[in-house]
Scaffold this motif. Structure first.
Motif, short mmCIF file in Angstrom:
data_model
loop_
_atom_site.label_atom_id
_atom_site.label_comp_id
_atom_site.label_asym_id
_atom_site.label_seq_id
_atom_site.Cartn_x
_atom_site.Cartn_y
_atom_site.Cartn_z
N ASP A 1 24.85 -14.23 -12.78
CA ASP A 1 24.47 -13.11 -13.64
C ASP A 1 24.70 -11.80 -12.89
OD1 ASP A 1 23.64 -14.94 -15.56
OD2 ASP A 1 21.61 -15.02 -14.75
N GLU A 2 24.46 -11.86 -11.57
CA GLU A 2 24.69 -10.67 -10.73
C GLU A 2 25.17 -11.13 -9.36
OE1 GLU A 2 22.31 -6.73 -8.97
OE2 GLU A 2 21.31 -8.14 -10.32
N PHE A 3 26.20 -10.48 -8.85
CA PHE A 3 26.75 -10.79 -7.53
C PHE A 3 26.96 -9.49 -6.78
CE2 PHE A 3 30.55 -10.74 -4.88
CZ PHE A 3 30.22 -11.71 -3.94
N GLY A 4 26.72 -9.52 -5.46
CA GLY A 4 26.93 -8.32 -4.68
C GLY A 4 27.08 -8.58 -3.20
N ILE A 5 27.60 -7.57 -2.50
CA ILE A 5 27.71 -7.59 -1.05
C ILE A 5 26.97 -6.35 -0.55
CG2 ILE A 5 29.25 -7.67 0.94
CD1 ILE A 5 31.47 -8.60 -1.03
N ALA A 6 25.76 -6.56 -0.02
CA ALA A 6 24.93 -5.46 0.46
C ALA A 6 25.08 -5.32 1.96
CB ALA A 6 23.47 -5.69 0.09
N LEU A 7 25.22 -4.09 2.45
CA LEU A 7 25.40 -3.83 3.87
C LEU A 7 24.14 -3.22 4.47
CD1 LEU A 7 29.02 -2.32 3.87
CD2 LEU A 7 28.32 -4.71 4.20
N PHE A 8 23.78 -3.69 5.68
CA PHE A 8 22.60 -3.21 6.38
C PHE A 8 22.96 -2.85 7.81
CE2 PHE A 8 21.24 -6.02 3.04
CZ PHE A 8 20.10 -5.43 2.51
N ASN A 9 22.18 -1.97 8.40
CA ASN A 9 22.30 -1.68 9.83
C ASN A 9 21.72 -2.86 10.59
OD1 ASN A 9 21.63 -0.79 12.51
ND2 ASN A 9 21.92 1.30 11.82
N PRO A 10 22.51 -3.50 11.46
CA PRO A 10 22.01 -4.71 12.14
C PRO A 10 20.89 -4.45 13.14
CG PRO A 10 24.14 -4.08 13.03
CD PRO A 10 23.90 -3.19 11.85
N GLU A 11 20.72 -3.20 13.55
CA GLU A 11 19.68 -2.89 14.54
C GLU A 11 18.29 -2.81 13.90
OE1 GLU A 11 20.45 -2.88 17.66
OE2 GLU A 11 22.59 -3.11 17.21
N ASP A 12 18.19 -2.10 12.77
CA ASP A 12 16.88 -1.91 12.14
C ASP A 12 16.82 -2.43 10.71
OD1 ASP A 12 18.44 -0.09 10.81
OD2 ASP A 12 17.46 1.69 11.62
N TYR A 13 17.89 -3.12 10.26
CA TYR A 13 17.97 -3.70 8.91
C TYR A 13 17.82 -2.65 7.81
CZ TYR A 13 17.60 -8.04 11.47
OH TYR A 13 17.82 -9.07 12.35
N ARG A 14 18.20 -1.41 8.11
CA ARG A 14 18.17 -0.35 7.09
C ARG A 14 19.34 -0.54 6.13
NH1 ARG A 14 21.11 4.10 7.30
NH2 ARG A 14 21.50 3.75 9.53
N PHE A 15 19.05 -0.44 4.83
CA PHE A 15 20.08 -0.61 3.81
C PHE A 15 21.07 0.54 3.87
CE2 PHE A 15 21.45 0.23 -0.67
CZ PHE A 15 22.25 -0.89 -0.82
N VAL A 16 22.37 0.19 3.92
CA VAL A 16 23.43 1.20 4.01
C VAL A 16 24.08 1.44 2.66
CG1 VAL A 16 25.66 1.76 5.07
CG2 VAL A 16 23.87 0.62 6.42
N GLY A 17 24.33 0.38 1.91
CA GLY A 17 24.97 0.50 0.61
C GLY A 17 25.62 -0.80 0.20
N PHE A 18 26.22 -0.81 -0.99
CA PHE A 18 26.90 -1.99 -1.50
C PHE A 18 28.40 -1.88 -1.24
CE2 PHE A 18 23.09 -2.07 -4.22
CZ PHE A 18 22.70 -3.40 -4.05
N LEU A 19 28.98 -2.95 -0.69
CA LEU A 19 30.43 -3.02 -0.60
C LEU A 19 31.01 -3.33 -1.97
CD1 LEU A 19 32.78 -2.88 1.44
CD2 LEU A 19 32.57 -5.36 1.70
N ASP A 20 30.27 -4.09 -2.76
CA ASP A 20 30.66 -4.38 -4.14
C ASP A 20 29.46 -4.95 -4.88
OD1 ASP A 20 32.45 -4.52 -6.33
OD2 ASP A 20 32.71 -6.67 -5.99
N ILE A 21 29.48 -4.81 -6.20
CA ILE A 21 28.46 -5.42 -7.04
C ILE A 21 29.08 -5.69 -8.41
CG2 ILE A 21 27.46 -3.23 -7.88
CD1 ILE A 21 24.69 -4.78 -7.54
N SER A 22 28.84 -6.88 -8.98
CA SER A 22 29.43 -7.29 -10.25
C SER A 22 28.41 -8.07 -11.06
CB SER A 22 30.68 -8.15 -10.03
OG SER A 22 31.63 -7.49 -9.24
N ARG A 23 28.67 -8.21 -12.36
CA ARG A 23 27.76 -8.94 -13.25
C ARG A 23 28.54 -9.94 -14.11
NH1 ARG A 23 22.81 -6.55 -13.14
NH2 ARG A 23 22.73 -4.41 -12.34
N ASN A 24 27.80 -10.98 -14.53
CA ASN A 24 28.31 -11.96 -15.50
C ASN A 24 29.64 -12.57 -15.06
OD1 ASN A 24 26.08 -11.43 -17.22
ND2 ASN A 24 27.16 -9.66 -18.06
#
Length: 742
Positions: free
Chosen positions: A668-691
């Motif tokens: 229903d929803e697929f995505g690639i989320a990017l985080f800072n590996p040091e503090d796990y802070r969310f950086v953004g989505f490389l991609d996100i798709s639905r259905n």
């Protein structure tokens, strides 16, 4: 996405491409590949002229290979955009990326009946040795000069270099290989050591090149050629971690079986989790093989002064144990030379990573250590091989166990002893388990010895382990069955192995599940002498409805009397289980050579049923034997992985990237989320798709979506029906200027 040989040689451990944390997927600043290779599957067969006519509207595409035996289709080379336009043609069924593949006896052969069966004779009064049978080996090639194999060699094809010389990769050609020669030796070595079928002929198909690396196109070409060569048995000791029945290699193996070839495939080395069996071990008609243990002495580590007893996994190629005295265990970091100053006359605890197992162990041996314990750097256990023989023992343990041992050393509990316990017929921890997503089939079909298996390699002999070593045991067994019963079909050969297999257990009254071991460990003599056959040899009733009412499904079995006397058949009623109602046929009689189709029904009350997956064994008596028939059914959508086989590479245009990922149930929803590996802070989505629909997804990522240079923790996730699953991997992106200037 990578397909690996199912052997655990050095780092060839079937990690797939969803790399574990600590092994980042690096996207290097190399010239981008504008052209790629794709496999085009056709709805109906076409001639070469028809295919060329179809491609005439796409001048940028280069026709490479036409497939007419393994499947209907062809491979093309060109840019992704033009290839994508082909998918709109009405007569094209599917376009699949050309995945990257990489290369997944003595006492063990006696254990499965390979010695006892020599007393049985075929219809030409020849002992069962595989004589007259041809086995195709799709692998890294073959050292056909090896004294134990040169008389078995019956030619070959190199699908990597495009010639008729399937020799293993040598040092001057790149990273050398040994895998195919080891596999071939298990099947048919006939010299210092003997394989399962020592007089069988081997045709070698080199589809995996330097380092054991190859492509879908090369392997499909090998299957195509094997069909043309009319081999009797085909062995593929390779695979990936994608648990899906619809990848091109799996489809091609099914076609090979339809054309009279017994196809054998390794199930993979991604165990011990369920749903870990990978393609082509998911092919419905192929014989998928898991790994069991031969007769072995298993070491256990005892921490003196405590009740702790830890099972150790020996690495093939390591030395013998000294169980006569206590020893001290010390921490040695990553096993670098500078970290081993305190190793003399001690056991050393080393963390996995940075360099090979062999390098770590040699450093320890040179420092005077008495043994090495390597613990995992990611969750779970692992098992491996050394590239060369060492005189000190080297073992592996899980990350959890390694951290526990490290803590005990810090507390001063560093005095250990080693005890040995004999063990056999246990499922190897690394052996991939089923079921298959989508079809809910039981895989593997059988298991065979795959731990510490000694066989041929270029220039000598070596012990390796993996389902790569289990599969050729079964390929050799199939050669013997085909010699004894040349009129049996591939599905009858498969049934003979499964109907007579020995179910194995992890302990008293603790049998492995059917989707872990299939029908059990193969028994060659019993398979050759099978008086009755049941086809199919396992039952999958599929997924029952979710209406909350009783639901019923049925399967059809064919019972064949292969003996020379009349037999009476009757099913034993399974043990009663709440919510289940079996409808089994009444007793019946078959004359010699006669067969009958019977229906087996199962009614499930979803309100009373308490599990999502039910499995077990139906039992059929034929007057002399009891035939076990593994079954499996799914009451509601089980918790299988929702995302598999993620891979990221540079795209067709400068600054872009392309990813591939397999979604076995869609999302229903697929995505690639990017985080800072040091503090796990969310950086953004490389991609996100639905259905998204089930199957392989391939997508280009535009330049503006690519993050700045650096290391990122990526969470590749899929959501379906309120369930979420994800893979975590590290990605390293280069400078954008470096990409752009290509």
């Amino acid at each position: 996405m990578k397909f690996l040989a199912a052997a655990l040689a050095v780092f060839l451990i079937l990690p797939g491409t969803a790399m574990a944390i600590g092994r980042p997927l690096v996207v290097p600043p190399v010239p981008y590949e504008k052209e790629q290779i794709a496999i085009v599957l056709l709805k109906e067969p076409k001639t070469e002229s028809q295919i060329k006519a179809l491609l005439s509207s796409y001048p940028g595409l280069q026709l490479r290979h036409i497939f007419s035996e393994a499947l209907y289709g062809f491979s093309v080379k060109g840019d992704a955009e033009t290839i994508g336009k082909l998918s709109f043609k009405e007569d094209i069924m599917k376009i699949s990326p050309a995945y990257s593949y990489q290369a997944d006896m003595e006492e063990n052969i006696k254990m499965i009946g390979g010695e006892a069966v020599r007393g049985y004779f075929d219809k030409l009064d020849r002992r069962l040795t595989g004589k007259g049978i041809t086995v195709g080996v799709i692998d890294t090639g073959l050292d056909y000069t090896h004294p134990d194999l040169r008389n078995n060699y019956s030619g070959g094809h190199d699908l990597v270099d495009g010639d008729a010389d399937p020799m293993e990769t040598k040092v001057q050609q790149g990273l050398p290989t040994i895998h195919g020669t080891h596999v071939a030796g298990i099947i048919a070595a006939n010299g210092k050591i003997k394989g399962v079928a020592p007089e069988a002929k081997i045709i070698a198909y080199r589809a995996l090149g330097p380092g054991g690396s190859g492509t879908t196109e090369q392997i499909l070409s090998a299957i195509e050629q094997a069909i043309k060569d009319k081999v009797d048995v085909l062995n593929l000791s390779l695979g990936n971690e994608i648990n899906g029945p619809d990848l091109p290699i799996s489809l091609a193996l099914n076609k090979a079986v339809d054309k009279g070839i017994v196809a054998v495939a390794a199930s993979g080395n991604s165990g011990p989790n369920v749903w870990s069996v990978g393609s082509p071990g998911t092919a419905s008609k192929a014989i998928s093989v898991g790994a069991s243990t031969p007769i072995m002495n298993i070491p256990f580590l005892l921490i003196e002064g405590t009740s702790e007893k830890i099972r150790l996994e020996p690495m093939a190629g390591s030395g013998q144990w000294d169980t006569s005295r206590s020893m001290e265990l010390t921490v040695a970091g990553m096993g670098k030379k500078v970290e081993l100053s305190d190793a003399k006359n001690k056991f050393v605890l080393i963390k996995r990573g940075s360099t090979t197992f062999t390098k770590k162990a040699k450093n320890a041996q040179n420092a005077g250590a008495k043994g090495v314990v390597i613990y995992n750097n990611t969750n779970g256990s692992f098992i491996g091989n050394l590239e060369e023989a060492l005189h000190i023992p080297v073992v592996s343990v899980s990350k959890k166990t390694g951290e526990f041992l490290k803590k005990q050393i810090e507390l001063g509990n560093n005095s250990i002893r080693i005890s040995m316990e004999e063990e056999q017929d246990r499922l190897a921890a690394f052996s991939s388990r089923g079921p298959v997503t989508g079809t809910w089939e039981i895989k593997p079909d059988v298991v065979a010895p795959g731990v510490a298996i000694n066989s041929t390699i270029p220039g000598g002999y070596m012990a390796l382990q993996g389902t790569s070593m289990a599969a050729p045991h079964v390929a050799g067994a199939c050669a013997l069955i085909r010699q004894a019963h040349p009129d049996w079909s591939p599905l009858e050969v498969k049934a003979a192995l499964m109907n007579t297999a020995k179910p194995i257990s992890k302990g008293i009254q603790k049998p492995y599940r059917t989707y872990e071991q299939g029908a059990g460990r193969v028994q060659i003599l019993e398979a050759v002498q099978a008086a009755s056959l049941v086809l199919p040899a396992s039952l999958h009733f599929g997924k029952f409805g979710t209406s909350g009412l009783s639901d019923q499904s049925e399967a059809v079995l064919t019972i064949e009397n292969k003996s020379l006397k009349t037999r009476t058949y009757s099913f034993r009623m399974p043990e009663a289980e709440e919510g289940l109602d079996w409808q089994l046929p009444l007793s019946f009689t078959l004359n010699p050579g006669e067969s009958r189709r019977v229906k087996v029904g199962l009614r499930v009350d979803e309100i009373l049923s308490r599990k999502k997956i039910y499995d077990g064994r139906l039992e059929l008596e034929d007057g002399t034997n009891v035939i076990g028939i593994p079954y499996l059914y799914v009451v509601e959508e089980p918790g299988y992985p929702r995302v598999m086989g993620f891979d990221l590479t540079q795209g067709d245009k400068p600054g872009t990237f392309r990813y591939e990922v397999y979604l076995p149930g869609g999302a229903d929803e697929f995505g690639i989320a990017l985080f800072n590996p040091e503090d796990y802070r969310f950086v953004g989505f490389l991609d996100i798709s639905r259905n998204l629909k089930r199957g392989m997804i391939q997508k280009e990522i535009a330049a503006e979506m690519i993050p700045e240079e650096g290391r990122y923790l990526a969470k590749v996730f899929a959501k379906k029906a309120n369930q979420e699953d994800y893979i975590e991997t590290e990605l390293i992106f280069p400078e954008k200027e470096e990409i752009g200037r290509n």
